[in-house]
Design a protein around this motif. Structure first.
Motif: not given
Length: 391
Positions: A33-36, A47-48, A93-94, A168-170
């Motif tokens: 996706p271009d937006e990210i 978001e990803q 990077r996730f 850690a919160h995600d």
């Protein structure tokens, strides 16, 4: 050996590097996706997630894993190409500690039951990990950690806290080091656990950083119960597991990805500021470019050892030192080259109506020589364990 994940669509290492690059580039350019693209902060999973679930379904989520464990099994040159193309196209990077760290630790130290329970969740992105190592007063000197795990029947009861725990919160899980013994050397009394963050007694609090982002967290553990079967390796022998993780981490922290991104950003600043005709600037740029190319060469050697399953020695600390020192030097040249704009926070418009974030690389580079074991510690490792210098 049990197979995991998705069967690979091609024998990647039978392709030429150019053929492989074309396939990877086409996939990234057509579908990311271009937006990210090129985010200035770590993105949250929401978001990803669509992109990385796509990568999971294709079997591309773990390019560094051997194929028998569900990875792409890429040879070093192709692994580097994969990372280069991710960076070139601005792919975020996730939270990939599961892929980069837990997977290799389970290959080497995990039981078949642990591999069967944990590897599929990593490959599907259902399970995402953070690293529960550092504590207040116990960062680079990791063996001084004070979080305890007390055996109680078929469980351990854990009390303590961790800090600077990225995202850690995600995420869903944490790799955790805790002290289970007090005899002998400090390293001898530490055990390695995998724990779900939804377990009762765990509290996660985000920390706002200098850029205003919340990527780091504090994690508090109060009477947290972890089943014995979620301990990786033997009791009091978690230091060996942790070193496997750290060696893997230092390969990835030491990859050319971040310096390559920084050098690309420097090129954009040079274009915006009309610096390519400046001989002094070109000399600085050439020096940084040569250092990046040398880093790529040595990285390829360590990546080959990793993919082939050969032991990674303490000399891997060289990568972390080289990569992080280089990105910090690049960040300083970016700020210097931008002139007054080098102190402007956020994106600014250039003369050709493009926008650029001058401080983006600076914020990424600033903590890099500290996290993953400070560069001072890495130099000590090299001096003692590689060069055998007197202490």
């Amino acid at each position: 050996m049990t197979d995991y994940g998705v069967r690979q669509e091609l024998e990647w290492n039978a392709l030429t590097d150019d053929e492989f690059r074309d396939i990877v580039r086409e996939e990234f350019e057509a579908n990311y996706p271009d937006e990210i693209r090129y985010p200035s902060r770590r993105l949250y999973w929401r978001e990803q997630s669509a992109w990385f679930q796509r990568m999971s379904e294709k079997g591309w989520i773990a390019p560094n894993w051997p194929a028998r464990y569900g990875g792409m099994g890429l040879a070093p040159s192709k692994l580097l190409i994969f990372f280069e193309e991710q960076e070139r196209w601005g792919i975020a990077r996730f939270q990939d500690q599961g892929v980069r760290m837990i997977g290799p630790a389970l290959f080497e130290h995990g039981t078949e039951d642990q591999q069967r329970r944990f590897l599929p969740g990593i490959l599907s992105c259902e399970h995402r990990y953070c690293q529960g190592y550092s504590e207040p007063g116990s960062g680079s000197d990791l063996s001084s950690l004070r979080t305890t795990a007390r055996r109680d029947g078929d469980e351990y009861v854990v009390n303590g806290s961790k800090i600077w725990t990225t995202m850690a919160h995600d995420v869903t899980h944490m790799m955790l080091l805790a002290r289970t013994g007090a005899d002998g050397r400090r390293q001898a009394g530490i055990s390695f656990f995998i724990v779900e963050l939804s377990t009762p007694g765990i509290t996660v609090r985000p920390i706002t950083d200098i850029a205003g982002h919340q990527e780091l967290c504090e994690v508090f553990l109060e009477d947290v119960r972890i089943p014995i079967r979620d301990r990786v390796g033997e009791e009091n022998h978690g230091w060996e597991v942790a070193n496997t993780v750290l060696r893997s981490e230092r390969i990835h922290i030491g990859s050319p990805q971040l310096p390559a991104y920084g050098l690309e950003s420097l090129g954009n600043v040079a274009t915006a500021c009309g610096l390519w005709d400046d001989r002094a600037f070109r000399a600085k740029y050439a020096e940084l470019l040569l250092d990046l190319e040398h880093l790529k060469d040595i990285y390829g050697e360590f990546a080959q050892a990793f993919v082939e399953g050969r032991p990674i020695g303490p000399d891997v600390s060289l990568l972390k030192i080289w990569s992080t020192d280089l990105i910090q030097r690049i960040a300083e040249v970016i700020r210097e080259s931008a002139g007054p704009a080098g102190a402007v926070v956020g994106r600014i418009q250039t003369d050709d109506r493009e926008t650029i974030d001058i401080l983006d690389v600076f914020y990424k580079a600033l903590p890099s020589t500290i996290y993953g074991g400070s560069n001072e510690i890495q130099r000590n490792i090299i001096s003692k364990r590689v060069l055998a210098l007197p202490t």
